[in-house]
Design a protein around this motif. Structure first.
Motif, PDB file in Angstrom:
ATOM      1  N   VAL A  52       0.682  -1.058   0.165  1.00 24.68           N
ATOM      2  CA  VAL A  52      -0.012   0.046   0.010  1.00 24.68           C
ATOM      3  C   VAL A  52       0.885   1.258   0.039  1.00 24.68           C
ATOM      4  O   VAL A  52       0.438   2.341  -0.721  1.00 24.68           O
ATOM      5  N   ASN A  53       1.999   1.162   0.723  1.00 27.93           N
ATOM      6  CA  ASN A  53       2.713   2.432   0.724  1.00 27.93           C
ATOM      7  C   ASN A  53       3.242   2.771  -0.484  1.00 27.93           C
ATOM      8  O   ASN A  53       3.440   3.942  -1.002  1.00 27.93           O
ATOM      9  N   ASN A  54       3.611   1.944  -1.290  1.00 32.22           N
ATOM     10  CA  ASN A  54       4.281   1.983  -2.659  1.00 32.22           C
ATOM     11  C   ASN A  54       3.267   2.619  -3.595  1.00 32.22           C
ATOM     12  O   ASN A  54       3.412   3.283  -4.647  1.00 32.22           O
ATOM     13  N   LEU A  55       1.802   1.866  -3.263  1.00 40.23           N
ATOM     14  CA  LEU A  55       0.982   2.363  -4.252  1.00 40.23           C
ATOM     15  C   LEU A  55       0.614   3.887  -4.216  1.00 40.23           C
ATOM     16  O   LEU A  55       0.135   4.400  -4.933  1.00 40.23           O
ATOM     17  N   ILE A  56       0.582   4.208  -2.822  1.00 32.95           N
ATOM     18  CA  ILE A  56       0.186   5.631  -2.592  1.00 32.95           C
ATOM     19  C   ILE A  56       1.279   6.495  -2.879  1.00 32.95           C
ATOM     20  O   ILE A  56       1.040   7.324  -3.703  1.00 32.95           O
ATOM     21  N   ASN A  57       2.473   6.049  -2.859  1.00 34.96           N
ATOM     22  CA  ASN A  57       3.613   6.988  -3.390  1.00 34.96           C
ATOM     23  C   ASN A  57       3.459   7.279  -5.041  1.00 34.96           C
ATOM     24  O   ASN A  57       3.611   8.039  -5.507  1.00 34.96           O
ATOM     25  N   LEU A  58       3.335   5.790  -5.392  1.00 37.72           N
ATOM     26  CA  LEU A  58       3.224   6.031  -7.201  1.00 37.72           C
ATOM     27  C   LEU A  58       2.144   6.784  -7.474  1.00 37.72           C
ATOM     28  O   LEU A  58       2.161   7.455  -8.306  1.00 37.72           O
ATOM     29  N   ALA A  59       1.000   6.736  -6.908  1.00 37.93           N
ATOM     30  CA  ALA A  59      -0.086   7.484  -7.188  1.00 37.93           C
ATOM     31  C   ALA A  59       0.121   8.979  -7.080  1.00 37.93           C
ATOM     32  O   ALA A  59      -0.210   9.995  -8.087  1.00 37.93           O
ATOM     33  N   ASP A  60       0.822   9.442  -6.048  1.00 38.93           N
ATOM     34  CA  ASP A  60       1.220  10.759  -5.862  1.00 38.93           C
ATOM     35  C   ASP A  60       2.418  11.243  -6.955  1.00 38.93           C
ATOM     36  O   ASP A  60       2.149  12.361  -7.669  1.00 38.93           O
ATOM     37  N   ILE A  61       3.193  10.387  -7.413  1.00 38.68           N
ATOM     38  CA  ILE A  61       4.024  10.734  -8.359  1.00 38.68           C
ATOM     39  C   ILE A  61       3.535  10.970  -9.618  1.00 38.68           C
ATOM     40  O   ILE A  61       3.752  11.913 -10.292  1.00 38.68           O
ATOM     41  N   TYR A  62       2.573   9.866 -10.135  1.00 39.53           N
ATOM     42  CA  TYR A  62       1.837  10.082 -11.342  1.00 39.53           C
ATOM     43  C   TYR A  62       0.927  11.358 -11.428  1.00 39.53           C
ATOM     44  O   TYR A  62       0.721  11.998 -12.539  1.00 39.53           O
ATOM     45  N   LYS A  63       0.312  11.602 -10.301  1.00 40.06           N
ATOM     46  CA  LYS A  63      -0.358  12.963 -10.106  1.00 40.06           C
ATOM     47  C   LYS A  63       0.687  14.248 -10.530  1.00 40.06           C
ATOM     48  O   LYS A  63       0.316  15.215 -11.182  1.00 40.06           O
ATOM     49  N   ASN A  64       2.058  14.165 -10.055  1.00 37.73           N
ATOM     50  CA  ASN A  64       2.865  15.305 -10.337  1.00 37.73           C
ATOM     51  C   ASN A  64       3.481  15.102 -11.712  1.00 37.73           C
ATOM     52  O   ASN A  64       3.912  16.127 -12.371  1.00 37.73           O
ATOM     53  N   LEU A  65       3.366  13.908 -12.180  1.00 32.69           N
ATOM     54  CA  LEU A  65       3.458  13.738 -13.729  1.00 32.69           C
ATOM     55  C   LEU A  65       2.495  14.051 -14.564  1.00 32.69           C
ATOM     56  O   LEU A  65       2.470  14.066 -15.775  1.00 32.69           O
ATOM     57  N   ASN A  66       1.141  14.513 -14.021  1.00 33.63           N
ATOM     58  CA  ASN A  66       0.197  14.832 -14.691  1.00 33.63           C
ATOM     59  C   ASN A  66      -0.471  13.543 -15.378  1.00 33.63           C
ATOM     60  O   ASN A  66      -1.214  13.731 -16.519  1.00 33.63           O
ATOM     61  N   LEU A  67      -0.357  12.209 -15.010  1.00 34.44           N
ATOM     62  CA  LEU A  67      -0.996  11.300 -15.649  1.00 34.44           C
ATOM     63  C   LEU A  67      -1.900  10.869 -14.546  1.00 34.44           C
ATOM     64  O   LEU A  67      -1.964   9.996 -13.750  1.00 34.44           O
ATOM     65  N   PHE A  68      -3.150  11.644 -14.678  1.00 35.53           N
ATOM     66  CA  PHE A  68      -4.127  11.510 -13.721  1.00 35.53           C
ATOM     67  C   PHE A  68      -5.144  10.141 -13.769  1.00 35.53           C
ATOM     68  O   PHE A  68      -5.410   9.760 -12.614  1.00 35.53           O
ATOM     69  N   SER A  69      -5.117   9.645 -14.868  1.00 37.86           N
ATOM     70  CA  SER A  69      -5.851   8.412 -14.919  1.00 37.86           C
ATOM     71  C   SER A  69      -5.095   7.282 -14.564  1.00 37.86           C
ATOM     72  O   SER A  69      -5.614   6.621 -13.666  1.00 37.86           O
ATOM     73  N   ARG A  70      -3.866   7.328 -14.294  1.00 33.40           N
ATOM     74  CA  ARG A  70      -2.907   6.206 -13.899  1.00 33.40           C
ATOM     75  C   ARG A  70      -2.818   6.328 -12.141  1.00 33.40           C
ATOM     76  O   ARG A  70      -2.853   5.602 -11.458  1.00 33.40           O
ATOM     77  N   ALA A  71      -2.875   7.890 -11.973  1.00 37.06           N
ATOM     78  CA  ALA A  71      -2.787   8.153 -10.621  1.00 37.06           C
ATOM     79  C   ALA A  71      -4.317   7.619  -9.813  1.00 37.06           C
ATOM     80  O   ALA A  71      -4.054   6.972  -8.824  1.00 37.06           O
ATOM     81  N   LYS A  72      -5.143   8.015 -10.353  1.00 34.22           N
ATOM     82  CA  LYS A  72      -6.531   7.519 -10.023  1.00 34.22           C
ATOM     83  C   LYS A  72      -6.809   5.848  -9.760  1.00 34.22           C
ATOM     84  O   LYS A  72      -7.004   5.401  -8.820  1.00 34.22           O
TER      85      LYS A  72
END
Length: 98
Positions: A52-72
Motif C-alpha cells: 500500500v505505501n508504494n501504491l500511495i507513493n506511485l499515485a502521488d508521483i503520477y499526479k505530479n507527472l500529470n498522468l491523472f488516470s494512472r494516478a486514480k
C-alpha cells in the motif's frame, strides 16, 4: 539528493532489495525527479503489487507527472486494500481536486 544516489548504487549491488526500491522511489520523488521515481515504484509494484505505501507513493508521483488516470487507478487499488489509510485518502483528494 545523496539518498537518491545511495539507493541507485545499492540497487545495482542488491537488485532484490524491495525496501531499497521504495526508498529510491521516495527519495527521487522528493528531489522532483518524478520519472525515475515512477520507474522504481513500478519495479516494486511488479514485485509486491499489494504494498500500500508504494501504491500511495506511485499515485502521488503520477499526479505530479500529470498522468491523472494512472494516478486514480493506483490510488483506488491502495484504498481498496486499506480503505481508511489517511495518506491514501489525502492523495485521492488531491487527485480529485485537479
Amino acid at each position: 539528493e545523496n539518498a537518491s544516489k545511495f539507493f541507485d548504487e545499492l540497487l545495482k549491488i542488491k537488485p532484490d532489495n524491495s525496501k531499497a526500491y521504495m526508498y529510491a522511489s521516495f527519495s527521487h520523488k522528493m528531489n522532483r525527479n518524478f520519472t525515475k521515481a515512477a520507474d522504481y515504484g513500478e519495479q516494486l509494484y511488479l514485485r509486491e503489487p499489494n504494498l500500500v505505501n508504494n501504491l500511495i507513493n506511485l499515485a502521488d508521483i503520477y499526479k505530479n507527472l500529470n498522468l491523472f488516470s494512472r494516478a486514480k487507478e493506483i490510488i483506488e487499488k491502495a484504498l481498496f486494500l486499506e480503505p481508511e489509510n489517511p495518506k491514501g485518502l489525502q492523495v485521492q483528494k488531491s487527485i480529485a481536486q485537479i
